[in-house]
Design an enzyme around this catalytic site. Structure first.
Site, mmCIF file in Angstrom:
data_model
loop_
_atom_site.group_PDB
_atom_site.id
_atom_site.type_symbol
_atom_site.label_atom_id
_atom_site.label_comp_id
_atom_site.label_asym_id
_atom_site.label_seq_id
_atom_site.Cartn_x
_atom_site.Cartn_y
_atom_site.Cartn_z
ATOM 1 N N ARG A 297 6.683 -20.049 -70.179
ATOM 2 C CA ARG A 297 5.497 -19.282 -70.542
ATOM 3 C C ARG A 297 4.233 -19.954 -70.062
ATOM 4 O O ARG A 297 3.294 -19.286 -69.634
ATOM 5 C CB ARG A 297 5.429 -19.105 -72.060
ATOM 6 C CG ARG A 297 6.299 -17.985 -72.542
ATOM 7 C CD ARG A 297 5.686 -17.320 -73.768
ATOM 8 N NE ARG A 297 6.643 -16.378 -74.334
ATOM 9 C CZ ARG A 297 7.539 -16.729 -75.234
ATOM 10 N NH1 ARG A 297 7.586 -17.968 -75.676
ATOM 11 N NH2 ARG A 297 8.381 -15.846 -75.687
ATOM 12 N N GLY A 298 4.208 -21.279 -70.142
ATOM 13 C CA GLY A 298 3.022 -22.023 -69.756
ATOM 14 C C GLY A 298 2.599 -21.717 -68.334
ATOM 15 O O GLY A 298 1.469 -21.309 -68.086
#
Lengths: 358, 565
Positions: A297-298
């Site tokens: 996600r980062g």
């Protein structure tokens, strides 16, 4: 129904959740008149440009303008067109897609929804539930939409999200990510669209959000107390000016707000055309790895955020500078907390950035 | 602050609030007693004719606040009839919150929302006694005035109507605003709201006094009532930073304000004056809290969320589930109706020819729902750490590590941790019960070591905290990290024999109070003192001569589990 049962002011038929939010604040503070808080404003603009960013978490003390800014942005955006009488804010092209099967050919302009979710909210009120009156009188099962339906195509703001029941937060993040509310309860089986920008706020000093939930927010912002006296005095001056003449004050800032609006509009159009060079993608992945942000996600948020930022700035392609300025927002809440390490997340990201880009 | 002035101030604040409640958000009336009752009795007649005034009881739940079904109506007509909630009834008026220090978070949030929308204002009746018993920060933040009656003995005051027709004075000058902002910064107030409220009040009171603009006395009054009670630190008398001249960003709206900014120069003496006023008027319970290290933004913790246990008898409403009422289980009428609703048409048809025809509602046994409550069963681990010279400094570092690890787990388990350190001549609370990593880390980094071992003092402090947490419905556990060698008495004298005797007594007291405890011997070569202490505590004894933080946590957890099992 309450018109029959109650006093004169209840003539309007409103659901319980609707009553809580039906009144907009008397006058909204113009977005561009908010003093300082650049990071928060930037995060909100990015979220407004690309909804797929997935929510903004705002950390900070009370009375630092968190809710004012979110509310102001919602009020700045142009009204949306919705099918008349539709309780789900259906867009004209989606006519009939909601559980109401709205069919009116007429459309109305409504302000961008801004739902302020109260702390004590139960699942019933958030998701929606069985319409009791219809069930009792006609024996028919009907769905009474909840706050999620209300927030469709707008903003859902949750103050003190860190104090909200975990299962409600779970549920909200789930809907925010999928853009759809699926209700299987009370013998109902309903689904409706619920696309909104989720904005959470809270003070970590009063209890923190579980890391799993934090990770699901796209961007996070640390709001600081306006530290210079001059900034505080400026806030006092603007608040006073607004109080004395809300109309005059709004008019004064109208041009600036319109500029913000045009900026978002242009950015939205430019977004698909903004190029993300392979070098930037690689840097994003390397950066996520360097700071130890778990999961994919980062880096995805890093890429999307940098692209939205480039679009907002009118740049044709994403540069290292975009990446650098979005990195703290996209990553700081995803770092694994090392309880024995005193270094703050932001500092760790800045260190990694300095190491990579010098 | 003299008593006369404090009651005079409170009276003025109450009058200001009564005149325009929504401009000020709310007023806190702390300290139950005849003085407060009298003030309230004078204030209500000023409010009631003009706007709705409702009372929010401590027991209020979300349904009461937001409204719900009117049962009598609903049953009589077979149609859902709505009954307005307290929030709706308070619209445009005032909500009086009794025992505001006990208000549940959810209820406070609903009230806060309503205040933010400008729908209602609150009168918070705060019956708290200690520094940590206060209304929730959400509400305190939004209430302009914080009046404390706990020291007031005089009933000799009279409500004046002068506020009713007073006109607000002109906005503050730039220098005055700077002074207010500086004072707020010196008091450690981060929020912008109080400064705005202070200005509003200063202008209001200047208006009452027939002045066109607010001066020093008005600003001082505003600081006493609005800013001082919100202090999170003792002000330093030298203002930390000089005011910076130009506003920081974008197009200042000079058009509006040019007029008032006239020739007012940088009025430094004013700041000093105000700061002195602020320093002198911070209420005792706030100072107490500051000194105790309750550095969080002021406010009580109210109903904390934590581990919960559901119950069908008491606690907070959680929802309903199928079941037969009786034996202490209460019928959940609305949920029962909801369950029965979809079948009404079919049942009505089926019942068509029987003698129950004409009945408006058909409810079967299977529709019955009972209320379901939750009870908070939160655990609190109190670390009492021996920070004396005899516990080597290295052990202290491990103890710190253990506390942080426990706290990291508390994230998942949602339990709380507190830290008490004892050294030199006494014990101090370094970390009041919390779940916040941020605060814990800050407290721990400041944990110093050295000096004697006032074991008894540490035990007593831990006991006090355990007692308090027990009263809040938590299950406290004391983890004592020491070598057991007490050598400082309760009055701070270095007398080994007496110190040991006192420690033993204190330990027995804890055992008698029924608190669970575990002693972790942190001396390099375990001896019998710590073991004896564990015996007096009727707790477990763990000798961990060379264990690190992780092993320590494991040991404590295992004890905690065996205790709760």
């Amino acid at each position: 129904m309450w018109g029959r049962a109650g006093g004169p002011e209840q003539a309007q038929r409103l659901t319980a959740p609707a009553r809580m939010i039906q009144r907009q604040p008397m006058s909204v503070f113009p977005f561009s008149a908010i003093v300082g808080q650049q990071e928060m404003k930037q995060a909100l603009l990015i979220a407004a440009t690309d909804a797929r960013i997935g929510g903004v978490m705002i950390f900070g003390d009370r009375g630092t303008g968190k809710s004012t800014a979110a509310r102001a942005l919602a009020a700045t955006l142009p009204p949306i067109t919705a099918v008349e009488g539709c309780r789900y804010n259906c867009a004209p092209e989606d006519r009939g897609s909601c559980p109401d099967c709205c069919s009116s050919k007429r459309v109305r302009k409504v302000p961008v929804p801004f739902v302020d979710l109260p702390l004590g909210s139960t699942e019933d009120r958030v998701l929606g539930t069985l319409d009791l009156e219809k069930a009792l009188s006609a024996g028919e099962k009907h769905f009474e939409p909840g706050l999620l339906a209300k927030a469709h195509r707008g903003f859902l703001y949750i103050d003190e999200i860190n104090l909200l029941e975990d299962h409600v937060v779970d549920l909200l993040l789930d809907v925010a990510a999928s853009g759809e509310n699926l209700v299987e309860r009370d013998g109902l089986s309903v689904r409706h669209k619920a696309r909104f920008v989720l904005i959470g706020s809270g003070n970590p000093e009063e209890g923190e959000l579980r890391p799993q939930l934090l990770d699901r927010f796209g961007l996070s912002v640390e709001v600081r107390t306006p530290d210079t006296i001059a900034e505080r005095v400026e806030i006092m001056r603007r608040c006073d000016a607004q109080e004395r003449g809300p109309k005059k004050f709004a008019a004064k800032w109208k041009a600036d707000d319109a500029k913000v609006l045009r900026q978002i509009d242009r950015a939205k159009k430019a977004l698909p055309k903004v190029k993300v060079p392979a070098k930037i993608l690689k840097s994003a992945a390397e950066l996520s790895q360097a700071v130890g942000a778990d999961g994919l996600r980062g880096e995805l948020t890093l890429m999307r955020g940098a692209r939205a930022l480039a679009a907002l700035e009118g740049a044709p392609s994403v540069t290292v500078d975009h990446l650098k300025s979005i990195a703290p927002l996209a990553l700081r809440h995803r770092l694994r907390r090392d309880v024995l390490d005193e270094t703050g997340s932001t500092v760790r990201i800045e260190m990694a950035l300095a190491e990579m880009f010098g | 602050m003299s008593e006369d002035r404090s009651i005079a101030d409170s009276l003025l604040a109450a009058q200001a609030f009564a005149q325009s409640p929504h401009a000020f958000g709310g007023i806190v009336l702390r300290g139950a007693g005849p003085v407060r009752d009298r003030l309230l009795a004078q204030m209500l007649p000023a409010l009631e004719p003009r706007m709705p005034v409702v009372r929010v009881p401590v027991s209020a739940d979300a349904e009461q606040m937001l409204g719900g079904l009117d049962l009598t109506q609903t049953l009589a007509t077979g149609r859902a009839a709505h009954r307005p909630g307290l929030i709706e009834r308070a619209r445009g008026g005032v909500a009086i919150v009794s025992m505001a220090e006990r208000t549940d978070r959810g209820i406070a949030a609903l009230l806060a929302q309503s205040i933010d929308r400008g729908d209602c204002a609150v009168i918070l009746l705060d019956d708290g006694l200690d520094a940590d018993e206060a209304p929730l920060a959400t509400l305190l933040e939004r209430a302009a005035f914080h009046c404390d009656f706990s020291r007031c003995r005089t009933l000799d005051f009279e409500w004046a109507e002068e506020w009713q027709n007073a006109k607000r004075a002109r906005p503050l000058l730039k220098g005055q605003r700077e002074a207010l902002a500086l004072t707020a910064a010196a008091l450690g107030i981060h929020s912008v709201r109080p400064v705005l409220m202070a200005e509003s009040y200063a202008r209001g009171i200047a208006g009452v006094r027939g002045l066109g603009k607010a001066g020093e006395p008005e600003l001082e009054a505003a600081i006493r009532l609005v800013l001082a009670p919100r202090a999170t630190q003792r002000p330093e008398m030298e203002p930390p930073e000089p005011p910076e001249p130009p506003p920081p960003d974008g197009a200042p709206d000079t058009a509006i304000d040019q007029g008032e900014e006239e020739q007012q120069s940088q009025d430094l003496p004013l700041e000093d004056l105000l700061l002195a006023a602020a320093a002198a008027s911070i209420p005792d319970h706030i100072l107490d809290g500051i000194d105790k290290g309750l550095t969080r933004p002021k406010g009580g913790s109210g109903g904390q969320s934590g581990n919960r246990e559901s119950s069908s008898r008491r606690g907070r409403p959680l929802g309903a589930r199928p079941g037969i009422p009786g034996d202490g289980r209460k019928l959940a009428l609305i949920d029962t109706l909801r369950a029965a609703a979809p079948w009404q048409a079919i049942r009505r048809e089926n019942a068509g020819d029987s003698n129950t025809a004409g009945q408006s509602l058909y409810i079967r046994k299977s529709d019955l729902r009972i209320r379901h409550f939750e009870q908070r069963q939160e655990s609190l681990t109190i670390f009492a750490v021996d920070a004396s010279g005899s516990s080597a400094m290295a052990r202290l570092a491990e103890a710190k590590g253990a506390v942080e690890l426990m706290l990291a787990q508390a994230h998942v388990k949602r339990s709380q941790v507190a830290l008490i350190a004892f050294r030199h001549s006494g014990a101090e609370i370094l970390l009041p019960p919390t779940r916040s990593l941020t605060r814990a880390r800050r407290a721990l980094s400041g944990l110093p070591g050295g000096g004697g071992t006032p074991l008894a003092a540490g035990l007593l402090e831990a006991r006090l905290m355990a007692d308090a947490s027990g009263k809040r419905g938590q299950t406290p556990m004391i983890a004592l990290l020491t070598d057991g060698k007490a050598n400082v008495t309760l009055d701070g004298e270095p007398d080994r024999a007496r110190a040991m005797a006192e420690a033993e007594n204190a330990a027995k007291g804890i055992a008698a109070a029924g608190h669970h405890a575990v002693v972790i011997d942190i001396s390099p070569r375990p001896r019998e003192e710590a073991a004896a202490l564990a015996e007096a505590l009727r707790g477990k004894y763990l000798a961990l001569p060379y264990a690190g933080s992780a092993a320590m946590v494991e040991a404590i957890e295992s004890v905690a589990e065996s205790v709760s099992a």
